[in-house]
Design a protein around this motif. Structure first.
Motif, PDB file in Angstrom:
ATOM      1  N   GLY A 184      75.873 -73.969 -40.061  1.00 39.04           N
ATOM      2  CA  GLY A 184      74.621 -73.748 -40.776  1.00 39.04           C
ATOM      3  C   GLY A 184      73.414 -74.186 -39.975  1.00 39.04           C
ATOM      4  N   GLY A 185      72.477 -74.812 -40.670  1.00 37.64           N
ATOM      5  CA  GLY A 185      71.280 -75.308 -40.003  1.00 37.64           C
ATOM      6  C   GLY A 185      70.136 -74.325 -39.962  1.00 37.64           C
ATOM      7  N   SER A 186      70.200 -73.280 -40.800  1.00 37.76           N
ATOM      8  CA  SER A 186      69.119 -72.294 -40.811  1.00 37.76           C
ATOM      9  C   SER A 186      69.144 -71.520 -42.120  1.00 37.76           C
ATOM     10  CB  SER A 186      69.266 -71.323 -39.632  1.00 37.76           C
ATOM     11  OG  SER A 186      70.463 -70.581 -39.762  1.00 37.76           O
ATOM     12  N   ALA A 187      68.106 -70.715 -42.321  1.00 40.01           N
ATOM     13  CA  ALA A 187      68.043 -69.831 -43.475  1.00 40.01           C
ATOM     14  C   ALA A 187      68.659 -68.479 -43.110  1.00 40.01           C
ATOM     15  CB  ALA A 187      66.599 -69.643 -43.926  1.00 40.01           C
ATOM     16  N   PRO A 188      69.460 -67.886 -43.983  1.00 41.71           N
ATOM     17  CA  PRO A 188      70.028 -66.576 -43.695  1.00 41.71           C
ATOM     18  C   PRO A 188      68.975 -65.477 -43.837  1.00 41.71           C
ATOM     19  CG  PRO A 188      70.605 -67.224 -45.909  1.00 41.71           C
ATOM     20  CD  PRO A 188      69.866 -68.385 -45.303  1.00 41.71           C
ATOM     21  N   ASP A 189      69.282 -64.306 -43.366  1.00 44.29           N
ATOM     22  CA  ASP A 189      68.358 -63.173 -43.435  1.00 44.29           C
ATOM     23  C   ASP A 189      68.478 -62.508 -44.803  1.00 44.29           C
ATOM     24  OD1 ASP A 189      66.550 -61.226 -42.833  1.00 44.29           O
ATOM     25  OD2 ASP A 189      67.951 -59.983 -41.668  1.00 44.29           O
ATOM     26  N   LEU A 190      67.944 -63.191 -45.800  1.00 48.30           N
ATOM     27  CA  LEU A 190      67.976 -62.705 -47.177  1.00 48.30           C
ATOM     28  C   LEU A 190      66.604 -62.912 -47.803  1.00 48.30           C
ATOM     29  CD1 LEU A 190      71.319 -64.358 -48.393  1.00 48.30           C
ATOM     30  CD2 LEU A 190      70.976 -61.912 -47.968  1.00 48.30           C
ATOM     31  N   ASP A 191      66.254 -62.071 -48.774  1.00 51.21           N
ATOM     32  CA  ASP A 191      65.062 -62.338 -49.567  1.00 51.21           C
ATOM     33  C   ASP A 191      65.289 -63.632 -50.346  1.00 51.21           C
ATOM     34  OD1 ASP A 191      63.895 -59.981 -48.701  1.00 51.21           O
ATOM     35  OD2 ASP A 191      64.652 -58.811 -50.403  1.00 51.21           O
ATOM     36  N   GLY A 192      64.239 -64.248 -50.767  1.00 55.42           N
ATOM     37  CA  GLY A 192      64.377 -65.462 -51.565  1.00 55.42           C
ATOM     38  C   GLY A 192      64.509 -66.699 -50.703  1.00 55.42           C
ATOM     39  N   TRP A 193      64.873 -67.808 -51.369  1.00 58.70           N
ATOM     40  CA  TRP A 193      64.776 -69.126 -50.738  1.00 58.70           C
ATOM     41  C   TRP A 193      66.160 -69.711 -50.453  1.00 58.70           C
ATOM     42  CZ3 TRP A 193      61.199 -69.412 -55.345  1.00 58.70           C
ATOM     43  CH2 TRP A 193      59.979 -68.785 -55.030  1.00 58.70           C
ATOM     44  N   PHE A 194      66.925 -68.967 -49.677  1.00 57.43           N
ATOM     45  CA  PHE A 194      68.287 -69.362 -49.342  1.00 57.43           C
ATOM     46  C   PHE A 194      68.297 -70.301 -48.128  1.00 57.43           C
ATOM     47  CE2 PHE A 194      68.700 -65.411 -51.646  1.00 57.43           C
ATOM     48  CZ  PHE A 194      69.842 -65.590 -52.409  1.00 57.43           C
ATOM     49  N   TYR A 195      69.341 -71.133 -48.081  1.00 56.55           N
ATOM     50  CA  TYR A 195      69.604 -71.954 -46.899  1.00 56.55           C
ATOM     51  C   TYR A 195      71.118 -72.057 -46.743  1.00 56.55           C
ATOM     52  CZ  TYR A 195      68.542 -75.275 -43.215  1.00 56.55           C
ATOM     53  OH  TYR A 195      68.392 -75.875 -41.984  1.00 56.55           O
ATOM     54  N   LEU A 196      71.602 -71.880 -45.530  1.00 52.21           N
ATOM     55  CA  LEU A 196      73.039 -71.870 -45.294  1.00 52.21           C
ATOM     56  C   LEU A 196      73.658 -73.247 -45.528  1.00 52.21           C
ATOM     57  CD1 LEU A 196      73.242 -69.730 -42.031  1.00 52.21           C
ATOM     58  CD2 LEU A 196      73.953 -69.041 -44.336  1.00 52.21           C
ATOM     59  N   PRO A 197      74.863 -73.290 -46.075  1.00 52.76           N
ATOM     60  CA  PRO A 197      75.579 -74.559 -46.153  1.00 52.76           C
ATOM     61  C   PRO A 197      75.678 -75.178 -44.760  1.00 52.76           C
ATOM     62  CG  PRO A 197      76.695 -72.913 -47.479  1.00 52.76           C
ATOM     63  CD  PRO A 197      75.620 -72.194 -46.714  1.00 52.76           C
ATOM     64  N   THR A 198      75.311 -76.444 -44.673  1.00 55.98           N
ATOM     65  CA  THR A 198      75.106 -77.090 -43.371  1.00 55.98           C
ATOM     66  C   THR A 198      75.842 -78.418 -43.308  1.00 55.98           C
ATOM     67  OG1 THR A 198      72.932 -76.043 -43.134  1.00 55.98           O
ATOM     68  CG2 THR A 198      73.322 -78.041 -41.845  1.00 55.98           C
ATOM     69  N   VAL A 199      76.447 -78.674 -42.157  1.00 57.14           N
ATOM     70  CA  VAL A 199      77.074 -79.970 -41.897  1.00 57.14           C
ATOM     71  C   VAL A 199      76.460 -80.535 -40.618  1.00 57.14           C
ATOM     72  CG1 VAL A 199      79.202 -81.236 -41.464  1.00 57.14           C
ATOM     73  CG2 VAL A 199      79.227 -79.257 -42.997  1.00 57.14           C
ATOM     74  N   ILE A 200      75.967 -81.775 -40.701  1.00 56.18           N
ATOM     75  CA  ILE A 200      75.311 -82.438 -39.567  1.00 56.18           C
ATOM     76  C   ILE A 200      76.064 -83.719 -39.240  1.00 56.18           C
ATOM     77  CG2 ILE A 200      73.164 -83.444 -38.718  1.00 56.18           C
ATOM     78  CD1 ILE A 200      71.634 -81.744 -40.628  1.00 56.18           C
ATOM     79  N   ALA A 201      76.327 -83.955 -37.966  1.00 54.07           N
ATOM     80  CA  ALA A 201      77.007 -85.167 -37.519  1.00 54.07           C
ATOM     81  C   ALA A 201      76.196 -85.849 -36.423  1.00 54.07           C
ATOM     82  CB  ALA A 201      78.409 -84.824 -37.013  1.00 54.07           C
ATOM     83  N   ASP A 202      76.640 -87.026 -36.028  1.00 56.07           N
ATOM     84  CA  ASP A 202      76.022 -87.778 -34.922  1.00 56.07           C
ATOM     85  C   ASP A 202      74.535 -88.037 -35.164  1.00 56.07           C
ATOM     86  OD1 ASP A 202      78.523 -87.517 -33.518  1.00 56.07           O
ATOM     87  OD2 ASP A 202      77.905 -85.500 -32.934  1.00 56.07           O
ATOM     88  N   LEU A 203      74.209 -88.429 -36.387  1.00 58.39           N
ATOM     89  CA  LEU A 203      72.803 -88.685 -36.729  1.00 58.39           C
ATOM     90  C   LEU A 203      72.305 -89.960 -36.047  1.00 58.39           C
ATOM     91  CD1 LEU A 203      73.018 -87.786 -40.482  1.00 58.39           C
ATOM     92  CD2 LEU A 203      71.316 -86.829 -38.942  1.00 58.39           C
ATOM     93  N   PRO A 204      71.173 -89.889 -35.351  1.00 56.27           N
ATOM     94  CA  PRO A 204      70.586 -91.106 -34.787  1.00 56.27           C
ATOM     95  C   PRO A 204      69.953 -91.952 -35.881  1.00 56.27           C
ATOM     96  CG  PRO A 204      69.134 -89.244 -34.409  1.00 56.27           C
ATOM     97  CD  PRO A 204      70.380 -88.686 -35.034  1.00 56.27           C
ATOM     98  N   ASP A 205      69.771 -93.223 -35.591  1.00 56.06           N
ATOM     99  CA  ASP A 205      69.268 -94.156 -36.604  1.00 56.06           C
ATOM    100  C   ASP A 205      67.877 -93.790 -37.114  1.00 56.06           C
ATOM    101  OD1 ASP A 205      71.593 -95.592 -36.442  1.00 56.06           O
ATOM    102  OD2 ASP A 205      70.785 -97.122 -35.086  1.00 56.06           O
ATOM    103  N   ASP A 206      67.091 -93.084 -36.286  1.00 55.88           N
ATOM    104  CA  ASP A 206      65.728 -92.769 -36.707  1.00 55.88           C
ATOM    105  C   ASP A 206      65.607 -91.401 -37.374  1.00 55.88           C
ATOM    106  OD1 ASP A 206      66.237 -91.358 -34.390  1.00 55.88           O
ATOM    107  OD2 ASP A 206      64.257 -91.688 -33.512  1.00 55.88           O
ATOM    108  N   ALA A 207      66.722 -90.741 -37.629  1.00 51.83           N
ATOM    109  CA  ALA A 207      66.663 -89.448 -38.327  1.00 51.83           C
ATOM    110  C   ALA A 207      66.253 -89.670 -39.779  1.00 51.83           C
ATOM    111  CB  ALA A 207      68.011 -88.746 -38.264  1.00 51.83           C
ATOM    112  N   ARG A 208      65.407 -88.808 -40.272  1.00 51.96           N
ATOM    113  CA  ARG A 208      64.945 -88.940 -41.657  1.00 51.96           C
ATOM    114  C   ARG A 208      66.101 -88.833 -42.662  1.00 51.96           C
ATOM    115  NH1 ARG A 208      60.553 -84.519 -42.424  1.00 51.96           N
ATOM    116  NH2 ARG A 208      60.677 -85.309 -44.563  1.00 51.96           N
ATOM    117  N   LEU A 209      67.127 -88.060 -42.302  1.00 48.96           N
ATOM    118  CA  LEU A 209      68.263 -87.892 -43.213  1.00 48.96           C
ATOM    119  C   LEU A 209      69.000 -89.194 -43.488  1.00 48.96           C
ATOM    120  CD1 LEU A 209      69.886 -84.499 -42.157  1.00 48.96           C
ATOM    121  CD2 LEU A 209      69.147 -85.132 -44.453  1.00 48.96           C
TER     122      LEU A 209
END
Length: 458
Positions: free
Chosen positions: A334-359
């Motif tokens: 994931g990590g992006s919006a698909p090419d669809l009308d409306g306010w979609f966002y792809l299911p996303t998995v994020i790893a290796d987050l640094p300590d200063d990441a907002r997440l």
């Protein structure tokens, strides 16, 4: 202030409602105030009869109401219909149990306080203001309204401005079932107009489910006017998988826990903390399942993830992901919006987050999951408690000692063992730290908006 149904699947405005002018707001509060006086004089049996009628109406109209929820905020249709059913179940629960929950409690030894008898009793407070969010447009209101009305209170509802049709459906629900006119009144107003409503002497207390900034504001105003408040705010719930866990089952459940309601739930699992011994196995399976989800029209029964409810919500979510990416995190899917009308966002998995990441500290309100590798159980507990939130949590283990340690050690309002967090009318619901204070649901939630009166009799 625009109060409108903007379909998140298409981005098109479908319905615009006129906000209530100050005179109309005053009249509606007056209707609720009169209803509260009338409700005080009714019996539990009478209120239970009306409540069951309202529940039956929801069940009879579940398909239509479910479609309305989906059109207004975008969740998959099966989840919307299930939300309606959940509301009806909670209404029947309070119809069946309110009298027991609020029964007089005699002191076992009144002589100890120099009395012939002594007891406590619960009495309604009056009109309760509910400031509610869009993510569960019926359930969030019903889980307040059912216990409040069964206790003899009336309610005034300030709903989110993007679900006005759901708000107006609720405005008519209880009155049509037989409750006194005005027992629940919707106010079509903006957030900036909430303060004078809280200050109104006819309002006895306030409950809010929403963002942390909204909670701070409401609590401050309620405190200024010395009025009771219950706050259910954000969450960044940990989902902890320990070395002894059933990893395959944990991964399957983790997907549901993250993408339910399109990921827009305060109690959704958001941070997946996995013991290093099973991290690679869990990460592979979890990422595979997340990548395979069907994204699309939420009115299509095959869709598993619909759009986010608002364009601003998608923008905020994308900014969190981009911040993590820019700081070196790994986007596994994931990590992006698909090419669809409306306010979609792809299911996303994020790893290796640094300590200063907002997440690390901020809530991701959408289908974005963060993976954390824990060195050992102690590290897993540290990661679980490192945010300022404390709403709910889940821990996966088959070891009794691990289970006991994490139940006691997690700083949250709830711990679910080998399962995902779900709100049940039978169990108290609420958080600590920046997730708010007070409780909803169960007996304790109904008692939040009652006067606990002590009676001493010679």
């Amino acid at each position: 202030m625009t109060i409108a149904t903007v379909n998140p699947t298409s981005g098109k405005t479908e319905v615009i409602l006129e906000p209530h002018a100050p005179r109309e707001v005053d009249a509606r509060i007056g209707q609720a105030h009169r209803a509260a006086a009338a409700l005080r004089e009714t019996t539990f049996a009478q209120r239970a009869e009306w409540m069951r009628r309202a529940a039956a109406f929801l069940e009879e109209n579940a398909e239509g109401l479910g479609e309305l929820i989906t059109v207004e905020m975008g969740k998959p249709i099966a989840q919307s219909v299930a939300e309606v059913a959940k509301c009806a179940k909670a209404m029947r629960f309070y119809a069946d149990h309110a009298e027991q929950f609020l029964a007089d409690a005699p002191l076992a030894d009144p002589a100890a306080v120099g009395a012939g008898s002594a007891w406590t009793r619960y009495e309604p407070l009056g009109v309760i203001l509910a400031v509610m969010p869009w993510n569960y447009p019926l359930w969030q209101v019903i889980r307040f309204a059912a216990p409040a009305l069964m206790a003899g209170n009336a309610g005034v509802l300030k709903h989110a401005s993007n679900v006005p049709q759901c708000a107006m459906a609720l405005d008519a629900l209880f009155e049509n079932a037989g409750f006194p006119a005005g027992s629940l009144r919707t106010l079509l107003i903006g957030g900036s107009e909430v303060a004078p409503v809280i200050a109104d002497p006819r309002i006895a207390a306030v409950t809010l489910t929403g963002s942390e900034p909204a909670g701070r504001s409401v609590a401050a105003i309620a405190g200024q006017h010395i009025k009771k408040a219950v706050l259910e705010l954000g969450g960044s719930d940990p989902f902890i998988v320990l070395a002894s866990a059933d990893v395959a089952e944990a991964a399957r459940t983790a997907v549901r826990a993250r993408i339910n309601n399109n990921g827009q739930s305060c109690i959704a699992a958001k941070r997946f903390i996995v013991h290093t011994d099973v991290y690679d196995e869990f990460a592979r399976e979890f990422t595979r399942l997340m990548a395979g989800l069907t994204v699309g029209d939420p009115l299509d029964a095959a869709t598993e993830v619909g759009p986010l409810a608002t364009e601003s919500g998608r923008t905020e979510l994308a900014e969190l992901v981009e911040d993590a990416r820019d700081k070196g995190a790994s986007i596994l899917t994931g990590g992006s919006a698909p090419d669809l009308d409306g306010w979609f966002y792809l299911p996303t998995v994020i790893a290796d987050l640094p300590d200063d990441a907002r997440l690390i500290q901020e809530e991701a309100f959408g289908p974005v999951a963060s993976l954390y590798r824990a060195r050992d159980d102690e590290d897993a507990l540290r990661l679980a408690n490192q945010t300022g939130f404390g709403l709910s949590s889940a821990v996966w283990t088959t070891d009794a000692e691990e289970e006991a340690r994490f139940i006691a050690g997690i700083d949250a309002g709830a711990v679910f063992v080998n399962g995902m967090t779900v709100s049940y009318q039978e169990l108290p619901f609420g958080g600590i730290k920046r997730s708010g204070f007070g409780r909803e649901l169960a007996a304790v939630g109904q008692r939040e908006f009652c006067n606990l009166k002590t009676v001493w009799k010679a």
